[in-house]
Design a protein around this motif. Structure first.
Motif, PDB file in Angstrom:
ATOM      1  N   ALA A 298      47.267  15.187 -33.812  1.00 36.72           N
ATOM      2  CA  ALA A 298      46.890  16.266 -34.728  1.00 36.72           C
ATOM      3  C   ALA A 298      45.527  16.835 -34.357  1.00 36.72           C
ATOM      4  O   ALA A 298      45.331  18.060 -34.311  1.00 36.72           O
ATOM      5  CB  ALA A 298      46.877  15.745 -36.165  1.00 36.72           C
ATOM      6  N   MET A 299      44.584  15.945 -34.068  1.00 35.06           N
ATOM      7  CA  MET A 299      43.240  16.398 -33.713  1.00 35.06           C
ATOM      8  C   MET A 299      43.238  17.181 -32.407  1.00 35.06           C
ATOM      9  O   MET A 299      42.465  18.131 -32.245  1.00 35.06           O
ATOM     10  CB  MET A 299      42.300  15.198 -33.619  1.00 35.06           C
ATOM     11  CG  MET A 299      41.970  14.571 -34.963  1.00 35.06           C
ATOM     12  SD  MET A 299      40.748  13.248 -34.800  1.00 35.06           S
ATOM     13  CE  MET A 299      40.514  12.802 -36.529  1.00 35.06           C
ATOM     14  N   ALA A 300      44.104  16.797 -31.469  1.00 35.59           N
ATOM     15  CA  ALA A 300      44.190  17.520 -30.197  1.00 35.59           C
ATOM     16  C   ALA A 300      44.672  18.949 -30.405  1.00 35.59           C
ATOM     17  O   ALA A 300      44.432  19.825 -29.568  1.00 35.59           O
ATOM     18  CB  ALA A 300      45.126  16.786 -29.242  1.00 35.59           C
ATOM     19  N   THR A 301      45.357  19.188 -31.524  1.00 34.17           N
ATOM     20  CA  THR A 301      45.812  20.534 -31.870  1.00 34.17           C
ATOM     21  C   THR A 301      44.771  21.261 -32.713  1.00 34.17           C
ATOM     22  O   THR A 301      44.927  22.438 -33.026  1.00 34.17           O
ATOM     23  CB  THR A 301      47.148  20.453 -32.651  1.00 34.17           C
ATOM     24  OG1 THR A 301      48.004  19.495 -32.023  1.00 34.17           O
ATOM     25  CG2 THR A 301      47.870  21.789 -32.662  1.00 34.17           C
ATOM     26  N   GLY A 302      43.717  20.544 -33.107  1.00 33.71           N
ATOM     27  CA  GLY A 302      42.673  21.147 -33.926  1.00 33.71           C
ATOM     28  C   GLY A 302      42.876  20.965 -35.409  1.00 33.71           C
ATOM     29  O   GLY A 302      42.221  21.636 -36.214  1.00 33.71           O
ATOM     30  N   LEU A 303      43.763  20.042 -35.807  1.00 37.33           N
ATOM     31  CA  LEU A 303      44.000  19.825 -37.233  1.00 37.33           C
ATOM     32  C   LEU A 303      43.000  18.826 -37.805  1.00 37.33           C
ATOM     33  O   LEU A 303      42.815  17.740 -37.245  1.00 37.33           O
ATOM     34  CB  LEU A 303      45.406  19.273 -37.483  1.00 37.33           C
ATOM     35  CG  LEU A 303      46.611  20.148 -37.157  1.00 37.33           C
ATOM     36  CD1 LEU A 303      47.881  19.492 -37.683  1.00 37.33           C
ATOM     37  CD2 LEU A 303      46.452  21.533 -37.732  1.00 37.33           C
ATOM     38  N   ALA A 353      36.685  21.885 -35.099  1.00 38.02           N
ATOM     39  CA  ALA A 353      35.833  21.654 -33.922  1.00 38.02           C
ATOM     40  C   ALA A 353      35.581  20.162 -33.730  1.00 38.02           C
ATOM     41  O   ALA A 353      35.619  19.644 -32.608  1.00 38.02           O
ATOM     42  CB  ALA A 353      34.515  22.407 -34.077  1.00 38.02           C
ATOM     43  N   GLY A 354      35.346  19.450 -34.833  1.00 33.72           N
ATOM     44  CA  GLY A 354      35.130  18.008 -34.751  1.00 33.72           C
ATOM     45  C   GLY A 354      36.370  17.271 -34.298  1.00 33.72           C
ATOM     46  O   GLY A 354      36.293  16.304 -33.527  1.00 33.72           O
ATOM     47  N   ALA A 355      37.532  17.727 -34.767  1.00 30.07           N
ATOM     48  CA  ALA A 355      38.799  17.096 -34.376  1.00 30.07           C
ATOM     49  C   ALA A 355      39.038  17.240 -32.878  1.00 30.07           C
ATOM     50  O   ALA A 355      39.440  16.286 -32.200  1.00 30.07           O
ATOM     51  CB  ALA A 355      39.948  17.718 -35.163  1.00 30.07           C
ATOM     52  N   LEU A 356      38.780  18.413 -32.347  1.00 26.13           N
ATOM     53  CA  LEU A 356      38.976  18.650 -30.913  1.00 26.13           C
ATOM     54  C   LEU A 356      38.032  17.789 -30.079  1.00 26.13           C
ATOM     55  O   LEU A 356      38.411  17.282 -29.019  1.00 26.13           O
ATOM     56  CB  LEU A 356      38.778  20.131 -30.594  1.00 26.13           C
ATOM     57  CG  LEU A 356      39.864  21.074 -31.132  1.00 26.13           C
ATOM     58  CD1 LEU A 356      39.439  22.530 -30.965  1.00 26.13           C
ATOM     59  CD2 LEU A 356      41.194  20.827 -30.418  1.00 26.13           C
ATOM     60  N   ARG A 357      36.800  17.601 -30.562  1.00 23.33           N
ATOM     61  CA  ARG A 357      35.846  16.741 -29.846  1.00 23.33           C
ATOM     62  C   ARG A 357      36.340  15.295 -29.813  1.00 23.33           C
ATOM     63  O   ARG A 357      36.280  14.625 -28.782  1.00 23.33           O
ATOM     64  CB  ARG A 357      34.464  16.802 -30.513  1.00 23.33           C
ATOM     65  CG  ARG A 357      33.658  18.041 -30.195  1.00 23.33           C
ATOM     66  CD  ARG A 357      32.193  17.852 -30.570  1.00 23.33           C
ATOM     67  NE  ARG A 357      32.022  17.562 -31.989  1.00 23.33           N
ATOM     68  CZ  ARG A 357      31.888  18.485 -32.932  1.00 23.33           C
ATOM     69  NH1 ARG A 357      31.907  19.774 -32.614  1.00 23.33           N
ATOM     70  NH2 ARG A 357      31.725  18.137 -34.196  1.00 23.33           N
ATOM     71  N   THR A 358      36.839  14.824 -30.951  1.00 23.17           N
ATOM     72  CA  THR A 358      37.341  13.449 -31.019  1.00 23.17           C
ATOM     73  C   THR A 358      38.521  13.254 -30.070  1.00 23.17           C
ATOM     74  O   THR A 358      38.590  12.268 -29.332  1.00 23.17           O
ATOM     75  CB  THR A 358      37.777  13.103 -32.456  1.00 23.17           C
ATOM     76  OG1 THR A 358      36.654  13.225 -33.333  1.00 23.17           O
ATOM     77  CG2 THR A 358      38.326  11.681 -32.530  1.00 23.17           C
ATOM     78  N   ALA A 359      39.443  14.203 -30.078  1.00 26.81           N
ATOM     79  CA  ALA A 359      40.634  14.089 -29.224  1.00 26.81           C
ATOM     80  C   ALA A 359      40.261  14.051 -27.745  1.00 26.81           C
ATOM     81  O   ALA A 359      40.891  13.335 -26.954  1.00 26.81           O
ATOM     82  CB  ALA A 359      41.582  15.254 -29.501  1.00 26.81           C
ATOM     83  N   SER A 360      39.221  14.796 -27.369  1.00 23.15           N
ATOM     84  CA  SER A 360      38.829  14.856 -25.953  1.00 23.15           C
ATOM     85  C   SER A 360      38.375  13.498 -25.429  1.00 23.15           C
ATOM     86  O   SER A 360      38.422  13.238 -24.225  1.00 23.15           O
ATOM     87  CB  SER A 360      37.718  15.891 -25.756  1.00 23.15           C
ATOM     88  OG  SER A 360      36.505  15.455 -26.361  1.00 23.15           O
ATOM     89  N   GLU A 361      37.933  12.618 -26.339  1.00 29.70           N
ATOM     90  CA  GLU A 361      37.493  11.281 -25.935  1.00 29.70           C
ATOM     91  C   GLU A 361      38.668  10.351 -25.650  1.00 29.70           C
ATOM     92  O   GLU A 361      38.479   9.235 -25.160  1.00 29.70           O
ATOM     93  CB  GLU A 361      36.617  10.676 -27.039  1.00 29.70           C
ATOM     94  CG  GLU A 361      35.334  11.469 -27.308  1.00 29.70           C
ATOM     95  CD  GLU A 361      34.638  11.018 -28.579  1.00 29.70           C
ATOM     96  OE1 GLU A 361      35.122  10.034 -29.192  1.00 29.70           O
ATOM     97  OE2 GLU A 361      33.630  11.644 -28.959  1.00 29.70           O
TER      98      GLU A 361
END
Length: 398
Positions: A298-303, A353-361
């Motif tokens: 979900a976070m990788a999608t920006g949710l 924005a925070g979700a996308l940062r977390t997913a990138s890790e």
């Protein structure tokens, strides 16, 4: 490197364990490693998938969980793996195939790596629903077998740090390797297609994954009447299927919110990213996640994610940064967080924005690098054990 992977669950089943195995197989075979998967299925045979050979052995259905199909054949997979002569044996489940993995690794004298995906004792109550005494007995047996299995691994992998608390194993290295995501699969593609297919016109709250009792999805459903008071055009999209589906449908009907809840049924792995794209926020009430891959997807999608403050969910969700945490089963708190996110566009953008940062890790490439390092560490540990045993035998014979 030759790797034998053992698992009691595999494609066409769709769950976090299957996704993790397939993702790692794709990465490692692309890097030149040779993988054979040993698993169960109603149609035994040999096939190819994600660059790996897949060997299926006859399975039976476990009545409380019809989608779980373990194989009674522990000898066949072990014998086949012995012929394959892998450098590493990696068990992703501790059941029948896990036992077979241990047999093969022991016979070959190669490292056994075990990934801990599932806290078995937490699921027992759904097998023995009507007897507290049976639940206690089965829970104890399940926990003891779980510890028995992982004590025999050379290295234990957990997908998130908090998952280690379920294990009662001493003097064994426990390392964290995220299941990892193929980040290129996730984005806005398919949003309008899915929304049109299911008649979604307003804000969408999503729950995704296997519909099983231990996930406590009813807690998300119970929050919907409170959300609808403030956001009357909101919809809850429950993606997936499983043994709890009829129970959840009855819950929706009892609350009188049939028009605000959509059950999508089975969604293929290929189409699953589109479901995230169609949503605006993910809600999860599960208290038994060792790593909630659905949260990272979900976070990788920006949710933004509103998740239960339990098990591995807090390892990914940070309140106010990429979502919010709430006490498990507190539907009122869940509803308040969901309402705030759905009605505040500025907050939603910040959490995205925070979700996308977390997913990138948690990229699959980074996770595959870590997994290979674990394999190398396991080989070193096994080599040291062999040297020590040889030294002891030499002393005894002299």
């Amino acid at each position: 490197m030759k790797i034998a992977v053992f698992t009691d669950t595999f494609y066409p089943q769709v769950n976090g364990v299957v996704n993790a195995i397939r993702n790692f197989n794709s990465q490692l075979t692309a890097r030149g490693h040779e993988i054979t998967v040993y698993t169960s299925g109603k149609k035994p045979g040999v096939s190819k998938m994600d660059g790996a050979e897949v060997r299926r052995y006859i399975a039976f259905t476990l009545p409380p969980y019809p989608e779980f199909e373990p194989s009674p054949n522990v000898i066949g997979p072990a014998a086949s793996a012995i012929k394959f002569k892998p450098d590493i044996v990696h068990a992703h489940t501790q059941f029948m195939m896990g036992y077979s993995a241990w047999m093969a690794a022991k016979r070959l004298g190669v490292p056994l790596v075990g990934t801990f995906h599932t806290p078995v004792d937490e699921y027992v109550m759904y097998v023995a629903k009507h007897s507290k005494m049976s639940q206690r007995l089965l829970k104890r047996i399940a926990r003891e077998y779980q510890d028995f299995f992982y004590k025999r691994c050379d290295i234990i992998i957990v997908p998130a740090p908090s998952a280690a608390k379920y294990l009662h194993v001493k003097n064994k290295p426990i390392v964290t390797v995220s299941n990892g995501l193929n980040l290129s699969r996730y984005g806005p593609e398919g949003r309008e297609e899915v929304r049109k297919r299911f008649g979604l016109t307003g804000p969408v709250i999503m729950h995704g994954g296997r519909l099983s009792y231990e996930k406590r999805i009813e807690g998300v459903i119970d929050a919907m009447p409170l959300v609808l008071e403030k956001v009357p055009d909101a919809k809850l999209m429950i993606v997936g299927r499983g043994p709890a589906m009829k129970f959840l449908e009855c819950r929706v009907k009892a609350l009188g919110i049939e028009q605000s809840v959509v059950f999508t049924g089975y969604v293929s792995d290929e189409d699953f990213p589109k479901m995230f794209a169609a949503a605006d926020v993910l809600a999860i009430n599960s208290p038994v996640e060792t790593q909630s891959l659905i949260v990272l997807e979900a976070m990788a999608t920006g949710l933004p994610v509103v998740g239960a403050d339990s098990a591995a969910i807090p390892d990914a969700v940070v309140s106010g940064e990429n979502g919010y945490l709430f006490k498990p089963d507190d539907s009122k708190a869940l509803a308040e967080h969901l309402t705030r996110i759905l009605t505040d566009g500025e907050l939603r953008a910040k959490l995205k924005a925070g979700a996308l940062r977390t997913a990138s890790e948690h990229s699959l490439e980074k996770s595959a690098d870590k997994l290979l390092k674990v394999y190398e560490q396991a080989l070193e540990i096994k080599a040291k054990k062999k040297s020590l045993l040889q030294a002891i035998r030499s002393r005894r014979s002299s």
